[in-house]
Every structure is written in C-alpha cells, then in structure tokens.
Enzyme design. Structure first.
Site, PDB file in Angstrom:
ATOM      1  N   LEU A 283       0.861  -1.183   0.000  1.00 20.03           N
ATOM      2  CA  LEU A 283       0.000   0.000   0.000  1.00 20.03           C
ATOM      3  C   LEU A 283       0.896   1.231   0.000  1.00 20.03           C
ATOM      4  CD1 LEU A 283      -2.673  -0.887   2.736  1.00 20.03           C
ATOM      5  CD2 LEU A 283      -2.931  -1.059   0.264  1.00 20.03           C
ATOM      6  N   ASP A 284       0.379   2.328  -0.558  1.00 22.98           N
ATOM      7  CA  ASP A 284       1.130   3.584  -0.484  1.00 22.98           C
ATOM      8  C   ASP A 284       1.359   3.936   0.979  1.00 22.98           C
ATOM      9  OD1 ASP A 284       0.982   3.712  -3.203  1.00 22.98           O
ATOM     10  OD2 ASP A 284      -0.665   5.163  -3.251  1.00 22.98           O
ATOM     11  N   ARG A 285       2.412   4.677   1.218  1.00 25.71           N
ATOM     12  CA  ARG A 285       2.768   4.978   2.606  1.00 25.71           C
ATOM     13  C   ARG A 285       1.675   5.718   3.358  1.00 25.71           C
ATOM     14  NH1 ARG A 285       6.029   8.652  -0.397  1.00 25.71           N
ATOM     15  NH2 ARG A 285       5.516  10.844  -0.001  1.00 25.71           N
ATOM     16  N   GLY A 286       0.890   6.562   2.644  1.00 25.20           N
ATOM     17  CA  GLY A 286      -0.147   7.333   3.331  1.00 25.20           C
ATOM     18  C   GLY A 286      -1.466   6.612   3.453  1.00 25.20           C
ATOM     19  N   THR A 287      -1.554   5.408   2.881  1.00 26.34           N
ATOM     20  CA  THR A 287      -2.803   4.645   2.888  1.00 26.34           C
ATOM     21  C   THR A 287      -2.826   3.690   4.074  1.00 26.34           C
ATOM     22  OG1 THR A 287      -2.872   4.736   0.471  1.00 26.34           O
ATOM     23  CG2 THR A 287      -4.259   3.093   1.540  1.00 26.34           C
TER      24      THR A 287
END
Length: 771
Positions: A589-593
C-alpha cells in the site's frame, strides 16, 4: 639480422638494405635461417610484406624443419598478425607429425601463435593439447598460463584433460607466477567456464597480495599487473561467480588510481565485472564514469553495451554518461548485434531513461533483424519498450509474430514477460494466447517434475518468479487466457516449491516467533495489529505513514522515493519479522494509505497468495473520499480503464493517464454524496481494484476530475479536518485452496473522525456511510 634484432637496431635505411639483400638470396636460406629472418622482423615489429611472403613460400618447400624453427616461424607471423594460410597448413602438418619432439616452450609458443592468428585446426589442437598434458611438469609458469590462455581463446577441442593438467601443475608452481601469468590463467579458466575452485582460490589469494603490495617483491610485480591484467582478473572471477569481497576490494584498490589511463575495453570490463556479481562499489563506479565519459566515442559496440548494462544492473543513473552512451549508440545503431540492441534497450528501461532517437533506431533495426534475436533477447526488447511506454506497433507486431512462431524456445519467465509486454501494446490476439498457453503447460509440467530447491537469494528476485510471471503475462493478455489446467499446474508447482523452501527455512530458522493475538492493541495507539491469523497467511492492519518496502509486490518507484526522503519511517516488514520470525509481505500500500495488508508466514502461503494476485483472483476493495459529487455511472460499466504510466516530475514519481501506459482497471462500486464541514461537495466512494498500478485509485479518480481529499500530488486539497489522503484498504479476500482469507478492515481512527464530520445528502448515502 639476428644481431640487429637482439640489439634492437631501428635505423630504417640500414634495415631495409639488409631486408632487400635477404629477399634477393631467400632461396639460399635453410629452415633455421628462414626462422631467424622471421623472428628478427617480429622482434623489431617490422612488417615487410614481400620478405614475409618470400620466407613463407620458401619455408613451405622445406619438409624437415626442426620443432624450434616451426615454433619460431609460427610465433613470428602471429606477432606481426600476418595471415598466411598456406604456410600455417604446412606448419600444422609438420607439427602433427613431430609433436612429441617439441619442448614445453615450443608447445607454448605454437599454442599462442595459433590463438593470435585464430587458426582452428581440430586434429592439430588435439595433438598439441596431448603433448602439453604429457609434458605439463616441464612447463615454466609463464608457458603454462600462455598455453591455457591460447586454448581458451581458441575454444578448441576437448580441453578438459589439458586444463586438469594446467591446474595440477599451477597449484604446485603458483609462487613462481608473475601477475600477468595469474591474470592469464584466471582468464583462461573463466573463458571456458571451468570452475576449478582450489586453483581459483589460490590465484585469488595470491593476486590479492600482489595487488595490495603485501608480498615480498610485490611492488615491482604489481606494476606488471597491467590495466588489462587488472580488468581481466575482475572479469574472470566475475564470470565464474567468484564473489569474494577481499579480492574485489584489492582489484578496486589497484585500479582506482590508474583508471584515468584505462582504455574502453578495460573500463567496460571493470564496470561489467562488479555489476555481474552485484558488488556495490560506489567509488569505483563513480571513478569509471569519468574517463568513460571522455572516451565513449571510441568505445566499440560491445564495450558501450557492457558499460550501459553494468550501470543499469547496479541501478546507478549517471545522467551525462547515459546520455552520451545513447547518443553514441544511436549514431552507430546499425552495427550492433541483436543481443547488444536488446541489452541497450534493457539498460534504458531499467534506469527509466527515455532517449527517443536511440529507441527509434533500435526499434527500426530490430524489426529488420528479429530472426537474429534469441528468445531472451526478444523478451528483453519487448519488456524494455513496454516499461518505457514506447508502443512501437511495427516492433511489437514483429515480437508477437516471433513469439508465436518460436514460443517453444522461451523459458517460463521469458514467456510471461513477453506476454505482459505485448499486452501493454494491446496485442492480445488468439494465436498469441494459444501459443503462450500451449508452451506454458509443457514448461509448468517440467517445472513440476524438477526436484531442485530454489532459494530466495535476493529480496527482489522471487525464486518462483517464472511461474508467477507466466500466469501474470497470460492474465494481462486476456483474463480468460489462464485455463483451469494451467492454473492448477501453477498451484501444484508453487505448492511443491513452497514446501521445499519451508522445510529448508525451518531447519535454519533463528529469528523470534513471538506471535500476536488478533485485534487492535489495548493501548489505543495507531500501530499495526493482526486482523486475521491463519496457518499460511495472516492479514495485518497497516497504519498510515508506515512503509511497505520495495519488492513487496507492485511498483517500487514510490517506495524508493519514500525510503530516500524518510529513512526513519516505521517499516511494516520489520515489525512483522520481529513478531513472526520469518515471512514476506505479499503486496503493498502507499505509505499514506491505511488498511489491510497480507503477510505470508510460509513460502507455501506466499507462493499461493501471490498467484491469486497475479491471476486477478483477489478481491481488493477500498474506500476513499474525493472532491465533488461523483455520479454513477460516470464511465462504461462503472469501470475506469484508462492506462497509466509511471513518470517522474520534479523528483517525485507519479502515475499519469496516457494511451501508452499500462492497462489499469478500477471499478466504482458505490458512492455516497456528502457535504463537508465547510459546505464542500464530496463523494465517499467504494472502489475495487482489478489491477495494481502505482497510485491507481488516486490517478484514476483525479482523471475524472475528482481527486482524493488530502491528495495534493493529484490535485486534491488538504482539509483542516483531514490531514492526509483519505484512502483506506477496507476489504481483502482470496481462496488459496489450502486456506481462505477474508477480512473487513475498519477505518483508521483519523479517517473515522473525519467521516463523522460529513453530512450525507440522503438516507441512502447515510446507510452507505454507516455500513
């Protein structure tokens, strides 16, 4: 004449008069005299064609030349690089008849001469090799190395007995070897791929001492390690996968101060060698780039290709060097072999270096010469152009045609990558699917019968990438291209390999296996926890801001960028290894997700879960909040199908909608219209991913004019009540056969608080928000 050569007399007028006199009376010379004339010319590096021709013609008429005279004649013509086939044929016949009378030096000189002239005569080489074996213990060290070098260069006959003898005698006499002999011997064994580890270990140890000046007399001997000798030493041990740090550190230490004097061949060999064994020596690669940049116009096709391949393999993006390589290669693209064209394209793609003129030249040449490409070359070419988003229709049509006609030549990995590349150019015709599927079944059956245990040697090289790749490639061509038979074969292979890997891992396990209870921690902190635990896999909750490292499935550009900018970020893989002891993240997952991420506890679990992902049999649902009121259906079947390409803008990687991008499918499932605290019109959306492109949801919704709240990179706004991108992995489900996994992940606390501040536009919207 012999005296002049001995004294190195170079007065040309006198020498020409002497040569002219010899030419006039050539018929009076016997075998020894002819050999002396030739030796003198070679020693003085004076190539007089009429005199050499006369010597050759007269020598052919003499039937009883001595071994020394024959060896001297051959050596002289080879030293002057003067090809005279009739003379060499006469020498060959006499050598075969009298080889038992030749001493070790003559055998060495003959071998070297044949190699220098590229004279390949099977019976002759067998006779010389047999004589060398019989007299091996009489050879001096330099004669041993020279003979080995010659037979390796000629790649002639059955060399195994000869190299066994060379190895045995060299081991006993290694202390007598000078630097050049060490380099030549190592090069010879590498050239014919003979891994005689005791000898190679001994050569490596002694070479290291000489390179570092740690042996008595080493200072003078180190100077004998020429630039070519140092480069050959590196090349030899790299070819044989002899990757001992002490030797390569010594080679680098000896080479670094002398690199400015190296030529194209030596510079390319140094870079290639360290890349071949994945030896990261930043100082060396930086130093090689400086003289290489100046000399690139002088590089041959092979040297240019090798240095490009080396920097790409090591992921070193030397901008000026790459640009100059591309320019030089473009100017002479027509002279490059099929393999060199494929390697250049691969280097550009690996470093995401888009040089349109070079790629156009490669594509044009490749279409004309496609039959000359190996199956691996076709794969590399197709993969490179697809990765760079260059959809050259004539090229991909030629690749498709070759893939159909020559499918049986491809490996599993090659089939998968080629199929994937063709799918990126929307080439998904039935003959291609049928050919790939047919060969895939055969190769999967062979893989099932293979008893070898594959180990995970490098984090970015999955040991079952071949099986996963072919399923991925077929799925990319057409979701229905993976038949039940192919899928079940893949399951069987991956299960078998996984069990073998698990058995090996269990026997060597050393890490902690603390385990965790299911459910969020009582502390209330936003930290990872287990959502679902099973025998082979478990589902973890990933908090926002935590890093899923590169290599955990999917694209890795953003991971590399995140690691560079935030080296202290919390790492989910590190956390999981601490608690489970071993295992792997299956996707990312993207780091901010925030949301659900799958962790494989066993190799069986990893293999089968990864198979579910590449075959698109995994349910991956997300919820997000975007700007504006998104109306359904806003696209056909509520499926966004805009291709996406990964590009770099202002030092950041992002996904860009483009017709030449990779296929990307995002299904819009449910929408709730809401109003924000400031009266903003917003949409709470449930989406399902059918592909896994980088930033896919963010880029797709932004392309519709509805960027995510908090996602400034794609046009969204950060709100006072929502400080990060509102995106959460809410639902994950798959059936691996050995185990099922399905979990609904509740919203992260910060997103839940943001959601509570929104006002639904209708009862239907309220029901969706509360579900």
């Amino acid at each position: 004449m012999w005296a002049c050569a001995k004294l190195r007399v170079t007065e040309s007028t006198f020498l020409r008069a002497l040569f002219f006199a010899s030419l006039r009376s050539i018929a009076e010379f016997d075998s020894r005299g002819l050999a002396t004339i030739a030796w003198s010319l070679a020693t003085l590096a004076f190539s007089d064609d009429p005199l050499l021709d006369a010597v050759a013609s007269q020598a052919q008429a003499i039937k009883d030349s001595s071994p020394r005279d024959l060896a001297s004649l051959a050596w002289s013509f080879a030293t002057l690089r003067y090809q005279h086939s009739p003379l060499m044929q006469v020498i060959a016949l006499q050598v075969e008849a009298t080889i038992s009378k030749f001493n070790s030096q003559d055998i060495s000189n003959l071998s070297w001469s044949f190699a220098q002239l590229g004279y390949r005569n099977g019976p002759l080489l067998e006779a010389v090799a047999a004589a060398a074996v019989a007299k091996a213990w009489e050879f001096e060290s330099r004669h041993l190395s020279t003979t080995a070098w010659a037979f390796a260069a000629l790649e002639g006959g059955n060399c195994e007995p000869l190299f066994d003898a060379v190895a045995l005698v060299s081991m006993a006499k290694l202390s007598e070897f000078v630097c050049q002999s060490l380099a030549n011997t190592a090069w010879a064994f590498a050239k014919i791929r003979v891994q005689h580890w005791p000898l190679l270990d001994a050569i490596a140890a002694r070479s290291r001492l000489l390179l570092l000046g740690e042996e008595k007399g080493a200072r003078s001997r180190t100077l004998a390690f020429t630039a070519q000798g140092i480069a050959n030493t590196a090349w030899s041990f790299a070819v044989l996968s002899f990757d001992q740090d002490p030797l390569f550190e010594a080679v680098a230490a000896a080479a670094l101060p002398r690199l400015p004097t190296y030529g194209p061949k030596e510079l390319a060999a140094m870079a290639w060698s360290y890349a071949k064994i994945s030896y990261s020596h930043e100082q060396l690669f930086a130093a090689v780039a400086v003289p290489a940049l100046k000399l690139l116009p002088e590089f041959g096709a092979q040297e240019l290709t090798n240095i490009a391949w080396a920097y790409a393999t090591m992921k070193i993006a030397q901008g000026p060097l790459l640009a100059t390589i591309a320019t030089c290669a473009q100017q002479s693209a027509g002279s490059y072999s099929a393999q060199e064209q494929a390697n250049l394209a691969w280097a550009c793609a690996t470093l995401r270096f888009h040089h349109t003129p070079l790629l156009e030249c490669i594509a044009h040449e490749a279409v004309q010469t496609m039959p000359e490409f190996s199956s691996q070359g076709i794969t590399n070419l197709a993969w490179s152009f697809a990765t760079l988003g260059v959809h050259d229709v004539p090229l991909f049509s030629a690749v498709s045609q070759s893939a159909v006609q020559r499918a049986q030549e491809f490996s599993l990995h090659g089939l998968g990558n080629t199929a994937w590349a063709l799918s990126c150019c929307q080439i998904t015709d039935d003959p291609l699917c049928a050919s790939v599927a047919s060969v895939a079944k055969v190769l999967l059956q062979e893989a099932l019968e293979d008893s070898r245990v594959r180990v995970w040697e490098r984090k970015d090289q999955h040991p079952s990438a071949d099986v996963l790749g072919v399923v991925h490639g077929l799925t990319a061509i057409a979701p229905g291209a993976v038949s039940d038979e192919i899928f079940q074969l893949a399951v069987a292979v991956l299960t078998k390999r996984g069990k073998a890997q698990d058995a090996l891992a269990s026997s060597t396990a050393t890490g902690p296996q603390l385990g965790l209870s299911v459910g969020p921690p009582s502390s209330g902190q936003d930290t990872p926890y287990v959502l679902l635990d099973g025998e082979h896999v478990c589902v973890l909750y990933k908090p926002p801001g935590w890093l899923v490292p590169a290599g955990a499935g999917g694209e890795n550009e953003e991971n590399a960028d995140w690691e560079m900018q935030s080296p202290s970020a919390e790492n989910l893989e590190t956390w999981a290894l601490k608690h489970f002891g071993r295992g792997h993240l299956v996707h990312r997952l993207d780091r901010g997700t925030s949301g659900a991420v799958l962790w494989a506890k066993t190799h069986v679990g990893y293999n089968l879960a990864h198979l579910q992902f590449v075959a698109r049999r995994t349910l991956k649902d997300y919820v997000c909040l975007c700007h504006g009121w998104l109306a359904l259906p806003c696209v056909s079947s509520n499926m966004i199908q805009t291709p996406l390409a990964v590009v770099e803008e202002r030092g950041q990687w992002r996904a860009m909608p483009t017709p030449t991008g990779r296929p990307a499918l995002t299904e819009l499932r449910r929408v709730a219209h809401v109003t924000g605290p400031g009266g903003e019109q917003l949409s709470y959306v449930e989406v399902r991913l059918h592909t896994g492109r980088m930033h896919q949801i963010r880029a797709h919704l932004a392309s519709l004019g509805h960027p995510l709240v908090g996602d400034e990179a794609y046009g969204g706004q950060v709100m006072e009540w929502c400080k990060r991108t509102f995106l959460h992995a809410s639902h994950l489900a798959m059936d691996m056969g050995v185990e099922q996994a399905e979990v609904y992940c509740p919203l992260a606390d910060d997103l839940e608080s943001s959601l509570l501040r929104l006002i639904p536009a209708s009862d239907v919207c309220r029901d969706f928000l509360c579900s």
